[in-house]
Motif scaffolding. Structure first.
Motif, PDB file in Angstrom:
ATOM      1  N   THR A  15       9.322 -25.927   2.036  1.00  0.00           N
ATOM      2  CA  THR A  15       7.974 -25.894   2.651  1.00  0.00           C
ATOM      3  C   THR A  15       7.120 -27.129   1.962  1.00  0.00           C
ATOM      4  O   THR A  15       6.023 -27.472   2.276  1.00  0.00           O
ATOM      5  N   SER A  16       7.678 -27.870   0.970  1.00  0.00           N
ATOM      6  CA  SER A  16       6.662 -28.973   0.520  1.00  0.00           C
ATOM      7  C   SER A  16       7.422 -30.171   0.607  1.00  0.00           C
ATOM      8  O   SER A  16       6.437 -31.339   0.449  1.00  0.00           O
ATOM      9  N   THR A  17       8.443 -30.352   1.188  1.00  0.00           N
ATOM     10  CA  THR A  17       9.013 -31.725   1.681  1.00  0.00           C
ATOM     11  C   THR A  17       9.630 -31.695   3.165  1.00  0.00           C
ATOM     12  O   THR A  17       9.361 -30.620   3.812  1.00  0.00           O
ATOM     13  N   SER A  18      10.145 -32.799   3.546  1.00  0.00           N
ATOM     14  CA  SER A  18      10.641 -32.925   4.990  1.00  0.00           C
ATOM     15  C   SER A  18      12.271 -32.675   4.927  1.00  0.00           C
ATOM     16  O   SER A  18      12.750 -32.933   5.912  1.00  0.00           O
ATOM     17  N   SER A  19      12.701 -32.277   3.820  1.00  0.00           N
ATOM     18  CA  SER A  19      14.119 -32.264   3.652  1.00  0.00           C
ATOM     19  C   SER A  19      14.582 -30.799   3.715  1.00  0.00           C
ATOM     20  O   SER A  19      13.998 -29.921   3.354  1.00  0.00           O
ATOM     21  N   SER A  55      22.795 -25.543  15.137  1.00  0.00           N
ATOM     22  CA  SER A  55      23.106 -26.903  14.988  1.00  0.00           C
ATOM     23  C   SER A  55      21.641 -27.525  14.899  1.00  0.00           C
ATOM     24  O   SER A  55      20.842 -27.261  15.684  1.00  0.00           O
ATOM     25  N   GLN A  56      21.559 -28.754  14.140  1.00  0.00           N
ATOM     26  CA  GLN A  56      20.348 -29.645  14.004  1.00  0.00           C
ATOM     27  C   GLN A  56      20.312 -30.189  15.560  1.00  0.00           C
ATOM     28  O   GLN A  56      18.753 -30.364  15.976  1.00  0.00           O
ATOM     29  N   ASN A  57      21.062 -30.565  16.374  1.00  0.00           N
ATOM     30  CA  ASN A  57      21.021 -31.076  17.591  1.00  0.00           C
ATOM     31  C   ASN A  57      20.424 -30.228  18.584  1.00  0.00           C
ATOM     32  O   ASN A  57      19.578 -30.721  19.345  1.00  0.00           O
ATOM     33  N   LYS A  58      20.967 -29.101  18.634  1.00  0.00           N
ATOM     34  CA  LYS A  58      20.328 -27.989  19.677  1.00  0.00           C
ATOM     35  C   LYS A  58      19.347 -27.245  19.140  1.00  0.00           C
ATOM     36  O   LYS A  58      18.424 -26.691  20.018  1.00  0.00           O
ATOM     37  N   GLU A  61      14.028 -27.157  15.733  1.00  0.00           N
ATOM     38  CA  GLU A  61      13.082 -26.308  14.946  1.00  0.00           C
ATOM     39  C   GLU A  61      13.522 -25.662  13.951  1.00  0.00           C
ATOM     40  O   GLU A  61      12.529 -25.032  13.024  1.00  0.00           O
ATOM     41  N   LEU A  62      14.820 -25.348  13.727  1.00  0.00           N
ATOM     42  CA  LEU A  62      15.316 -24.624  12.762  1.00  0.00           C
ATOM     43  C   LEU A  62      16.200 -25.567  11.663  1.00  0.00           C
ATOM     44  O   LEU A  62      16.699 -24.893  10.640  1.00  0.00           O
ATOM     45  N   ILE A  63      15.907 -26.762  11.511  1.00  0.00           N
ATOM     46  CA  ILE A  63      16.398 -27.635  10.702  1.00  0.00           C
ATOM     47  C   ILE A  63      16.117 -27.007   9.142  1.00  0.00           C
ATOM     48  O   ILE A  63      16.947 -27.364   8.160  1.00  0.00           O
ATOM     49  N   GLN A  64      14.937 -26.931   8.987  1.00  0.00           N
ATOM     50  CA  GLN A  64      14.153 -26.513   7.762  1.00  0.00           C
ATOM     51  C   GLN A  64      14.099 -24.988   7.411  1.00  0.00           C
ATOM     52  O   GLN A  64      13.546 -24.456   6.403  1.00  0.00           O
ATOM     53  N   ASP A  65      14.513 -24.059   8.369  1.00  0.00           N
ATOM     54  CA  ASP A  65      14.585 -22.513   8.365  1.00  0.00           C
ATOM     55  C   ASP A  65      15.553 -22.214   7.399  1.00  0.00           C
ATOM     56  O   ASP A  65      16.870 -22.373   7.478  1.00  0.00           O
TER      57      ASP A  65
END
Length: 223
Positions: A15-19, A55-58, A61-65
Protein backbone atom coordinates in the motif's frame (compact mmCIF):
# COMPACT_ATOMS: atom_id res chain seq x y z
CA UNK A 1 -1.16 -29.31 -3.63
CA UNK A 2 -3.27 -28.37 -0.61
CA UNK A 3 -5.23 -25.48 0.78
CA UNK A 4 -3.01 -22.56 1.78
CA UNK A 5 -3.41 -20.40 4.86
CA UNK A 6 -3.00 -16.69 4.18
CA UNK A 7 -2.48 -14.05 6.84
CA UNK A 8 -5.12 -11.29 6.91
CA UNK A 9 -2.34 -8.78 7.64
CA UNK A 10 -1.50 -6.99 4.40
CA UNK A 11 2.25 -6.21 4.11
CA UNK A 12 2.82 -2.46 4.29
CA UNK A 13 4.82 -2.21 1.06
CA UNK A 14 1.76 -3.22 -0.98
CA UNK A 15 0.00 0.00 0.00
CA UNK A 16 2.99 2.33 0.36
CA UNK A 17 4.99 1.45 -2.77
CA UNK A 18 4.37 0.38 -6.36
CA UNK A 19 6.10 -2.96 -5.78
CA UNK A 20 4.45 -6.35 -5.22
CA UNK A 21 7.63 -8.18 -4.13
CA UNK A 22 8.85 -6.18 -1.16
CA UNK A 23 10.83 -7.91 1.57
CA UNK A 24 7.82 -7.80 3.89
CA UNK A 25 5.70 -9.54 1.26
CA UNK A 26 8.30 -12.29 0.85
CA UNK A 27 8.65 -12.78 4.59
CA UNK A 28 4.89 -13.01 5.16
CA UNK A 29 4.39 -15.47 2.31
CA UNK A 30 7.28 -17.63 3.48
CA UNK A 31 5.76 -17.71 6.97
CA UNK A 32 2.22 -18.37 5.75
CA UNK A 33 3.30 -21.16 3.40
CA UNK A 34 6.01 -22.58 5.69
CA UNK A 35 8.64 -21.96 3.05
CA UNK A 36 6.91 -24.16 0.48
CA UNK A 37 5.83 -23.53 -3.09
CA UNK A 38 2.04 -23.48 -3.06
CA UNK A 39 1.83 -25.60 -6.23
CA UNK A 40 4.40 -28.39 -5.85
CA UNK A 41 4.77 -28.16 -2.04
CA UNK A 42 8.55 -28.34 -2.14
CA UNK A 43 10.51 -26.35 0.46
CA UNK A 44 12.25 -23.45 -1.25
CA UNK A 45 14.67 -21.60 1.03
CA UNK A 46 16.05 -19.31 -1.66
CA UNK A 47 14.64 -20.52 -5.00
CA UNK A 48 11.27 -18.79 -4.75
CA UNK A 49 9.34 -16.08 -6.55
CA UNK A 50 6.19 -14.09 -5.88
CA UNK A 51 3.55 -15.82 -7.99
CA UNK A 52 0.28 -14.26 -9.10
CA UNK A 53 -2.78 -16.51 -8.83
CA UNK A 54 -4.36 -14.38 -11.55
CA UNK A 55 -1.54 -13.52 -13.95
CA UNK A 56 -0.09 -10.02 -14.28
CA UNK A 57 -0.66 -9.88 -18.04
CA UNK A 58 -4.33 -10.73 -17.89
CA UNK A 59 -5.17 -9.05 -14.58
CA UNK A 60 -2.94 -5.97 -14.10
CA UNK A 61 -5.43 -4.60 -11.57
CA UNK A 62 -4.48 -7.46 -9.19
CA UNK A 63 -0.69 -7.10 -9.37
CA UNK A 64 -0.51 -5.71 -5.83
CA UNK A 65 -3.59 -7.42 -4.45
CA UNK A 66 -2.50 -9.36 -1.35
CA UNK A 67 -5.13 -12.06 -1.92
CA UNK A 68 -3.62 -12.69 -5.37
CA UNK A 69 -0.03 -13.23 -4.23
CA UNK A 70 1.58 -16.55 -3.33
CA UNK A 71 5.07 -17.91 -2.96
CA UNK A 72 6.03 -20.29 -5.76
CA UNK A 73 9.20 -21.86 -7.06
CA UNK A 74 10.66 -20.85 -10.40
CA UNK A 75 9.91 -24.28 -11.85
CA UNK A 76 6.17 -24.12 -11.10
CA UNK A 77 5.92 -20.43 -11.94
CA UNK A 78 7.25 -21.25 -15.38
CA UNK A 79 4.74 -24.07 -15.85
CA UNK A 80 1.79 -21.93 -14.74
CA UNK A 81 2.85 -18.65 -16.39
CA UNK A 82 -0.15 -16.92 -17.99
CA UNK A 83 -1.86 -20.15 -19.00
CA UNK A 84 -3.69 -21.13 -15.82
CA UNK A 85 -5.64 -18.18 -14.44
CA UNK A 86 -8.74 -20.30 -13.94
CA UNK A 87 -7.76 -22.85 -11.30
CA UNK A 88 -9.11 -23.62 -7.84
CA UNK A 89 -8.25 -20.88 -5.37
CA UNK A 90 -5.81 -22.34 -2.81
CA UNK A 91 -6.98 -19.82 -0.20
CA UNK A 92 -10.54 -21.11 0.12
CA UNK A 93 -10.65 -24.57 -1.42
CA UNK A 94 -9.64 -27.91 0.12
CA UNK A 95 -7.68 -28.94 -2.95
CA UNK A 96 -6.36 -32.03 -1.17
CA UNK A 97 -9.92 -33.35 -1.00
CA UNK A 98 -11.18 -32.26 -4.41
CA UNK A 99 -8.22 -33.41 -6.49
CA UNK A 100 -6.99 -36.98 -6.06
CA UNK A 101 -3.19 -36.94 -5.97
CA UNK A 102 -1.23 -40.17 -6.19
CA UNK A 103 1.85 -41.76 -7.73
CA UNK A 104 1.49 -44.61 -10.21
CA UNK A 105 4.82 -46.37 -9.75
CA UNK A 106 4.26 -48.82 -12.61
CA UNK A 107 3.96 -46.05 -15.19
CA UNK A 108 6.24 -43.66 -13.31
CA UNK A 109 3.64 -40.93 -13.41
CA UNK A 110 1.75 -38.75 -10.99
CA UNK A 111 -2.02 -39.06 -11.30
CA UNK A 112 -4.42 -36.19 -10.67
CA UNK A 113 -8.13 -36.94 -10.85
CA UNK A 114 -11.09 -34.68 -10.21
CA UNK A 115 -14.65 -35.88 -9.85
CA UNK A 116 -15.86 -32.37 -10.71
CA UNK A 117 -15.77 -31.48 -14.38
CA UNK A 118 -15.72 -27.68 -14.28
CA UNK A 119 -12.97 -25.46 -15.70
CA UNK A 120 -11.20 -24.76 -12.38
CA UNK A 121 -10.93 -28.44 -11.42
CA UNK A 122 -9.89 -29.55 -14.90
CA UNK A 123 -7.27 -26.80 -15.19
CA UNK A 124 -5.65 -27.45 -11.83
CA UNK A 125 -5.39 -31.17 -12.59
CA UNK A 126 -3.82 -30.27 -15.96
CA UNK A 127 -1.35 -27.87 -14.34
CA UNK A 128 -0.29 -30.41 -11.72
CA UNK A 129 0.11 -33.02 -14.43
CA UNK A 130 2.52 -30.73 -16.32
CA UNK A 131 4.42 -29.92 -13.13
CA UNK A 132 4.97 -33.57 -12.19
CA UNK A 133 4.89 -35.39 -15.54
CA UNK A 134 6.30 -32.78 -17.89
CA UNK A 135 4.86 -31.08 -20.93
CA UNK A 136 5.82 -33.74 -23.49
CA UNK A 137 5.87 -37.53 -23.75
CA UNK A 138 9.44 -37.59 -22.43
CA UNK A 139 10.43 -35.48 -19.43
CA UNK A 140 13.26 -33.00 -19.73
CA UNK A 141 16.25 -33.45 -17.41
CA UNK A 142 14.86 -30.87 -14.98
CA UNK A 143 11.41 -32.48 -15.03
CA UNK A 144 12.89 -35.95 -14.49
CA UNK A 145 14.94 -34.80 -11.51
CA UNK A 146 11.91 -33.06 -10.08
CA UNK A 147 9.89 -36.28 -10.36
CA UNK A 148 12.67 -38.42 -8.90
CA UNK A 149 12.74 -36.13 -5.86
CA UNK A 150 8.98 -36.51 -5.44
CA UNK A 151 9.25 -40.30 -5.74
CA UNK A 152 11.96 -40.35 -3.06
CA UNK A 153 9.81 -38.39 -0.59
CA UNK A 154 6.72 -40.53 -1.18
CA UNK A 155 8.68 -43.80 -0.98
CA UNK A 156 10.03 -42.87 2.44
CA UNK A 157 6.52 -42.06 3.61
CA UNK A 158 5.17 -45.36 2.23
CA UNK A 159 7.90 -47.25 4.08
CA UNK A 160 6.66 -45.70 7.33
CA UNK A 161 3.04 -46.49 6.48
CA UNK A 162 3.78 -50.13 5.65
CA UNK A 163 5.81 -50.51 8.82
CA UNK A 164 2.98 -49.08 10.90
CA UNK A 165 0.36 -51.34 9.27
CA UNK A 166 2.56 -54.40 9.74
CA UNK A 167 3.55 -53.68 13.33
CA UNK A 168 1.98 -50.58 14.92
CA UNK A 169 4.12 -48.78 17.45
CA UNK A 170 4.18 -45.40 19.15
CA UNK A 171 7.48 -44.64 17.47
CA UNK A 172 6.16 -45.29 13.96
CA UNK A 173 2.88 -43.51 14.71
CA UNK A 174 4.76 -40.39 15.79
CA UNK A 175 7.01 -40.59 12.72
CA UNK A 176 3.95 -40.62 10.43
CA UNK A 177 2.43 -37.68 12.30
CA UNK A 178 5.67 -35.78 11.85
CA UNK A 179 5.58 -36.46 8.10
CA UNK A 180 2.03 -35.08 8.02
CA UNK A 181 2.97 -31.82 9.74
CA UNK A 182 2.37 -28.64 7.76
CA UNK A 183 6.10 -27.97 7.28
CA UNK A 184 6.61 -31.21 5.33
CA UNK A 185 6.59 -31.58 1.57
CA UNK A 186 4.05 -33.21 -0.78
CA UNK A 187 1.21 -33.36 1.73
CA UNK A 188 -1.38 -33.66 -1.04
CA UNK A 189 0.01 -37.07 -1.98
CA UNK A 190 0.48 -38.15 1.63
CA UNK A 191 -3.08 -37.21 2.54
CA UNK A 192 -4.46 -39.40 -0.24
CA UNK A 193 -2.35 -42.36 0.90
CA UNK A 194 -3.91 -41.99 4.35
CA UNK A 195 -7.45 -41.40 3.06
CA UNK A 196 -7.39 -44.52 0.89
CA UNK A 197 -6.77 -46.84 3.84
CA UNK A 198 -9.59 -47.03 6.46
CA UNK A 199 -7.19 -48.02 9.24
CA UNK A 200 -4.81 -45.16 8.53
CA UNK A 201 -7.61 -42.66 8.00
CA UNK A 202 -9.22 -43.52 11.33
CA UNK A 203 -5.89 -43.06 13.10
CA UNK A 204 -4.48 -39.98 11.38
CA UNK A 205 -7.48 -37.98 10.12
CA UNK A 206 -6.97 -35.31 12.78
CA UNK A 207 -3.38 -34.83 11.65
CA UNK A 208 -4.44 -33.62 8.21
CA UNK A 209 -6.30 -30.41 9.04
CA UNK A 210 -3.40 -27.99 9.45
CA UNK A 211 -4.40 -25.80 6.56
CA UNK A 212 -8.11 -25.36 7.29
CA UNK A 213 -9.44 -21.83 7.74
CA UNK A 214 -7.39 -20.04 10.41
CA UNK A 215 -6.54 -23.15 12.43
CA UNK A 216 -2.95 -23.32 11.25
CA UNK A 217 -1.36 -20.82 13.62
CA UNK A 218 -3.58 -21.89 16.52
CA UNK A 219 -2.54 -25.51 16.12
CA UNK A 220 1.14 -24.66 15.79
CA UNK A 221 1.03 -22.75 19.05
CA UNK A 222 -0.88 -25.41 20.96
CA UNK A 223 1.10 -28.47 19.87
Amino acid sequence: MIRVYKSPNIPASLTSTSSYDGEDVKLQLLEDQHGKCYICERCRDTDFEIEHYKSQNKHPELIQDWSNLFMGCRYCNGKKSNYYDDILNPRNCNIEEEIEQRIDFSSKKAIFNSHVNDKEHVNIAELLNKVYNGSKSVRSIKEERFFEKAISIINKFLDLVYLYLKSPSTETENAIKEELSIEKELLGFKYWIIHKNPTLNAKFANDMVWNRKNQDKTIRVSR
